[in-house]
Write an enzyme that holds these catalytic residues in place. Structure first.
Site, PDB file in Angstrom:
ATOM      1  N   VAL A 105       1.131  -1.334  -0.108  1.00  0.00           N
ATOM      2  CA  VAL A 105       0.055  -0.007   0.220  1.00  0.00           C
ATOM      3  C   VAL A 105       0.722   1.091  -0.071  1.00  0.00           C
ATOM      4  O   VAL A 105       0.347   2.389   0.048  1.00  0.00           O
ATOM      5  CB  VAL A 105      -0.894  -0.251   1.022  1.00  0.00           C
ATOM      6  CG1 VAL A 105      -1.765  -1.024   1.044  1.00  0.00           C
ATOM      7  CG2 VAL A 105      -0.294   0.245   2.663  1.00  0.00           C
ATOM      8  N   HIS A 111      -4.967  -4.522  -2.283  1.00  0.00           N
ATOM      9  CA  HIS A 111      -4.766  -4.252  -1.302  1.00  0.00           C
ATOM     10  C   HIS A 111      -5.114  -2.638  -0.488  1.00  0.00           C
ATOM     11  O   HIS A 111      -5.415  -2.184   0.088  1.00  0.00           O
ATOM     12  CB  HIS A 111      -3.728  -4.571  -0.084  1.00  0.00           C
ATOM     13  CG  HIS A 111      -3.810  -5.713   0.188  1.00  0.00           C
ATOM     14  ND1 HIS A 111      -2.920  -6.942   0.492  1.00  0.00           N
ATOM     15  CD2 HIS A 111      -4.551  -7.145   0.083  1.00  0.00           C
ATOM     16  CE1 HIS A 111      -3.062  -7.933   0.403  1.00  0.00           C
ATOM     17  NE2 HIS A 111      -4.138  -8.261   0.301  1.00  0.00           N
ATOM     18  N   CYS A 146     -14.678   7.647   3.016  1.00  0.00           N
ATOM     19  CA  CYS A 146     -15.446   8.300   3.506  1.00  0.00           C
ATOM     20  C   CYS A 146     -16.273   6.537   3.595  1.00  0.00           C
ATOM     21  O   CYS A 146     -16.472   6.257   2.372  1.00  0.00           O
ATOM     22  CB  CYS A 146     -16.390   9.132   3.172  1.00  0.00           C
ATOM     23  SG  CYS A 146     -17.861   9.178   4.260  1.00  0.00           S
ATOM     24  N   CYS A 198     -20.415   8.060   2.914  1.00  0.00           N
ATOM     25  CA  CYS A 198     -20.671   8.287   1.345  1.00  0.00           C
ATOM     26  C   CYS A 198     -19.697   8.122   0.135  1.00  0.00           C
ATOM     27  O   CYS A 198     -19.819   7.436  -1.130  1.00  0.00           O
ATOM     28  CB  CYS A 198     -21.033   9.411   1.291  1.00  0.00           C
ATOM     29  SG  CYS A 198     -19.309   9.948   0.620  1.00  0.00           S
ATOM     30  N   GLY A 224       8.909 -11.768  -2.660  1.00  0.00           N
ATOM     31  CA  GLY A 224       9.252 -10.652  -1.556  1.00  0.00           C
ATOM     32  C   GLY A 224       7.405 -10.572  -0.919  1.00  0.00           C
ATOM     33  O   GLY A 224       7.225  -9.650   0.151  1.00  0.00           O
ATOM     34  N   ILE A 241      12.482 -14.912   1.339  1.00  0.00           N
ATOM     35  CA  ILE A 241      13.093 -15.098   2.758  1.00  0.00           C
ATOM     36  C   ILE A 241      11.865 -15.790   3.428  1.00  0.00           C
ATOM     37  O   ILE A 241      10.697 -15.289   3.435  1.00  0.00           O
ATOM     38  CB  ILE A 241      13.640 -14.187   2.926  1.00  0.00           C
ATOM     39  CG1 ILE A 241      15.701 -13.547   2.172  1.00  0.00           C
ATOM     40  CG2 ILE A 241      14.314 -14.479   4.755  1.00  0.00           C
ATOM     41  CD1 ILE A 241      16.252 -11.984   3.143  1.00  0.00           C
ATOM     42  N   GLY A 242      12.102 -16.860   3.119  1.00  0.00           N
ATOM     43  CA  GLY A 242      11.110 -18.361   4.035  1.00  0.00           C
ATOM     44  C   GLY A 242       9.846 -18.965   3.393  1.00  0.00           C
ATOM     45  O   GLY A 242      10.569 -19.136   2.708  1.00  0.00           O
TER      46      GLY A 242
END
Length: 280
Positions: free
Chosen positions: A86, A101, A109, A112, A217, A244-245
């Site tokens: 984001v 995302h 809002c 509205c 990533g 990684i992982g």
């Protein structure tokens, strides 16, 4: 197709959630959509911390991964890019990915649906909370965070801002929508919420029509990301991951590189090769 996650922005100083040094490792619990909507206290806590950390967040610069992917797009090697991030660092590098995302650079809002620029929201907060603006200046200038003058603000190693509860609970005021006086929320998909159908549909269409998918990533722990990899796999696209992982899709991929993407992608660019082994 390329799908990116928070791991590519850690090299730019923005913490992720699930890596060994990510936000979860320090006990951080992200706010959920339900909590934000139901609790005025939760909203004050979220917006106070977000307001305080905004200047440092926006100071982050695109890393080697963002730049390498933008170069691949310019060369016509990447036809579609989606990101879970984001932070808009892809945009600053020259890309225009689908933001699964949403982005913290917009505010929406809940009443509205009116959306507007986050920088305008920051200015509104400053008008309502002039002492907070001074406290942020004190934090940036290294003044004693223990003092009331600094509202107990402390910069955490993972980039978050800790604020003494008594200040955001009692002395922080949140602007309302200028159109309908409704509640304002960052235009992002919080945990517990769903990716908008049109956005999810575009990403799924791209996944089902691609000949190869590169994940960079991301641990793919969120279903909105994992389902894209699964869809590509089911149409026999070759799939590779740089992360990684462990990831949720390790058993589906032809190639998995457990390394920093900012080190790997520039090397691939230099070699002029993006070949992915075919699935067995």
């Amino acid at each position: 197709m390329v799908l990116t996650g928070a791991g590519i922005s850690t090299e730019s100083g923005i913490p992720d959630y699930r890596s060994p040094n990510g936000a979860y490792s320090s006990g951080f619990k992200p706010i959920t959509h339900q909590e934000f909507v139901r609790s005025s206290r939760a909203r004050r806590r979220y917006w106070a911390r977000s307001y305080a950390g905004w200047r440092r967040f926006t100071a982050a610069q695109p890393g080697a991964t963002h730049k390498a992917l933008a170069s691949l797009e310019m060369q016509g090697r990447v036809k579609f890019m989606a990101t879970q991030n984001v932070d808009r660092l892809h945009h600053r590098a020259g890309s225009e990915p689908l933001e699964l995302h949403g982005t913290v650079y917009s505010v929406v809002c809940l009443g509205c649906g009116f959306t507007f620029c986050r920088h305008i929201f920051q200015d509104q907060v400053k008008v309502l909370n002039p002492q907070w603006a001074l406290a942020v200046e004190n934090l940036d200038n290294g003044k004693n965070p223990e003092s009331d003058e600094s509202f107990g603000m402390q910069q955490r190693p993972d980039g978050d801002i800790e604020i003494d509860e008594k200040f955001w609970e009692e002395n922080f005021h949140i602007p309302n929508c200028l159109k309908c006086d409704g509640l304002l929320k960052p235009d992002v998909v919080f945990f517990g919420d769903n990716v908008p159908k049109d956005r999810a549909g575009k990403a799924m269409e791209a996944a089902k029509s691609c000949d190869a998918l590169l994940v960079v990533g991301s641990s793919l722990m969120t279903m909105s990301a994992f389902r894209l990899v699964r869809a590509a796999y089911e149409v026999n696209a070759t799939v590779a991951i740089i992360n990684i992982g462990e990831t949720r899709a390790d058993e589906l991929v032809s190639l998995k590189i457990s390394a920093r993407s900012g080190e790997i992608l520039p090397r691939l660019l230099g070699m002029g090769c993006l070949s992915i082994p075919a699935s067995k």
